[in-house]
Design a protein around this motif. Structure first.
Motif, PDB file in Angstrom:
ATOM      1  N   ASP A 181       0.851  -1.170   0.000  1.00 57.04           N
ATOM      2  CA  ASP A 181       0.000   0.000   0.000  1.00 57.04           C
ATOM      3  C   ASP A 181       0.888   1.220   0.000  1.00 57.04           C
ATOM      4  OD1 ASP A 181      -0.883  -0.705   3.429  1.00 57.04           O
ATOM      5  OD2 ASP A 181       0.998  -0.151   2.512  1.00 57.04           O
ATOM      6  N   GLU A 221      -3.206   7.190   7.561  1.00 56.09           N
ATOM      7  CA  GLU A 221      -2.778   5.840   7.256  1.00 56.09           C
ATOM      8  C   GLU A 221      -2.040   5.208   8.434  1.00 56.09           C
ATOM      9  OE1 GLU A 221      -1.595   2.325   5.159  1.00 56.09           O
ATOM     10  OE2 GLU A 221      -3.250   3.714   5.076  1.00 56.09           O
ATOM     11  N   ARG A 246       7.584   4.166   1.797  1.00 56.30           N
ATOM     12  CA  ARG A 246       6.408   4.391   0.960  1.00 56.30           C
ATOM     13  C   ARG A 246       6.499   5.797   0.356  1.00 56.30           C
ATOM     14  NH1 ARG A 246       5.994  -0.732   1.866  1.00 56.30           N
ATOM     15  NH2 ARG A 246       3.985  -1.597   2.483  1.00 56.30           N
ATOM     16  N   HIS A 263       6.908   2.712   6.355  1.00 57.72           N
ATOM     17  CA  HIS A 263       5.614   2.033   6.405  1.00 57.72           C
ATOM     18  C   HIS A 263       5.054   1.992   7.828  1.00 57.72           C
ATOM     19  CE1 HIS A 263       3.300  -1.977   5.803  1.00 57.72           C
ATOM     20  NE2 HIS A 263       2.555  -0.983   5.390  1.00 57.72           N
ATOM     21  N   ASP A 303       1.779  -5.609   6.685  1.00 59.15           N
ATOM     22  CA  ASP A 303       0.691  -5.951   5.771  1.00 59.15           C
ATOM     23  C   ASP A 303       0.489  -7.455   5.816  1.00 59.15           C
ATOM     24  OD1 ASP A 303       0.291  -3.316   4.908  1.00 59.15           O
ATOM     25  OD2 ASP A 303       1.859  -3.500   3.383  1.00 59.15           O
ATOM     26  N   HIS A 343      -5.530  -7.095   1.732  1.00 60.65           N
ATOM     27  CA  HIS A 343      -4.664  -7.339   2.887  1.00 60.65           C
ATOM     28  C   HIS A 343      -5.071  -6.434   4.044  1.00 60.65           C
ATOM     29  CE1 HIS A 343      -2.586  -3.799   1.122  1.00 60.65           C
ATOM     30  NE2 HIS A 343      -2.117  -3.574   2.322  1.00 60.65           N
ATOM     31  N   HIS A 373      -3.660  -3.861   6.653  1.00 62.29           N
ATOM     32  CA  HIS A 373      -2.545  -3.013   7.080  1.00 62.29           C
ATOM     33  C   HIS A 373      -2.740  -2.838   8.583  1.00 62.29           C
ATOM     34  CE1 HIS A 373       0.132   0.680   6.906  1.00 62.29           C
ATOM     35  NE2 HIS A 373      -0.609   0.989   7.963  1.00 62.29           N
TER      36      HIS A 373
END
Ligand SMILES: [Zn+2]
Length: 227
Positions: free
Chosen positions: A56, A64, A110, A116, A120, A200, A202
């Motif tokens: 992602d 996020e 990312r 990140h 995941d 998936h 996260h």
């Protein structure tokens, strides 16, 4: 003529101004996590360790990953937190996915040169997502990057667990609900910025600040917590 009433008026005006100002500051204070994260130095980041594994692409720092991380590498207590959480006998957040399937990607880079700071976990669409521990649903939040997300506090309200890209929430789940370890709270999906062909979960863990805001804290590698 007595000037006292004027003085009182001035004091009252000043107090009102102060209160109004404080309110404005408080209103603008919400994106503090965003500002802290933006301040993190890109130069201090590790090189992409496994960028090909990026599932992602969190575009919004607050929504996020939830956790501002400036200075994260300088916080030696985080390893202690991970060990302490691991000792609680937490369950895996995705039903029927074994611990051996976990792949560490906490430091993967990312977009925006951000790490990140999560893990995941791949699973078929609509696989149940369960609370890894008992606790409280702090917030159901829908964001552009995370899609349908859940912020759960642990029983001590020292930590938050973050579940993102959900296909949907469990029926009836709402803010403030008490949940049990293993209770189904949602289902694996691709909401937010997850690739549509790669459902998936996260999943992130962070230590809350004293203020216990669901959107801010210090991230802890979920791999160290769950493995
Ligand atoms: Zn992720």
């Amino acid at each position: 003529m007595n000037t006292r009433p004027d003085f009182k008026y001035l004091v009252a005006s000043a107090m009102f101004g102060f209160i109004l100002g404080a309110f404005v500051v408080a209103s603008l204070g919400t994106p503090s996590a965003f500002r802290q994260r933006a301040a993190a130095s890109p130069a201090s980041r590790a090189a992409p360790r496994d960028a090909a594994n990026a599932l992602d692409d969190p575009g919004s720092p607050v929504l996020e990953a939830a956790a501002p991380t400036a200075g994260r590498s300088g916080d030696p207590t985080i390893a202690t937190d991970a060990g302490s959480l691991q000792g609680r006998g937490l369950t895996m957040p995705v039903k029927d996915v074994p611990r051996t399937a976990l792949v560490q990607s906490f430091h993967d880079v990312r977009s925006g040169n951000r790490e990140h700071e999560a893990i995941d976990i791949l699973a078929p669409r609509n696989t149940p997502v369960v609370a890894i521990e008992e606790g409280t649903i702090a917030k159901l939040f829908v964001s552009k990057a995370g899609g349908n997300t859940i912020y759960q506090f642990d029983p001590t309200e020292q930590y938050a667990y973050y579940y993102a890209h959900l296909e949907r929430y469990a029926d009836g789940l709402k803010d403030g609900d008490k949940v049990q370890k293993g209770q189904v709270i949602g289902f694996v999906g691709t909401s937010g910025n997850a690739p549509k062909d790669t459902p998936h979960l996260h999943f992130a863990v962070f230590r809350l600040t004293a203020a216990k805001h669901w959107w801010e804290g210090t991230p802890i590698d979920p791999y160290d917590v769950l493995r």
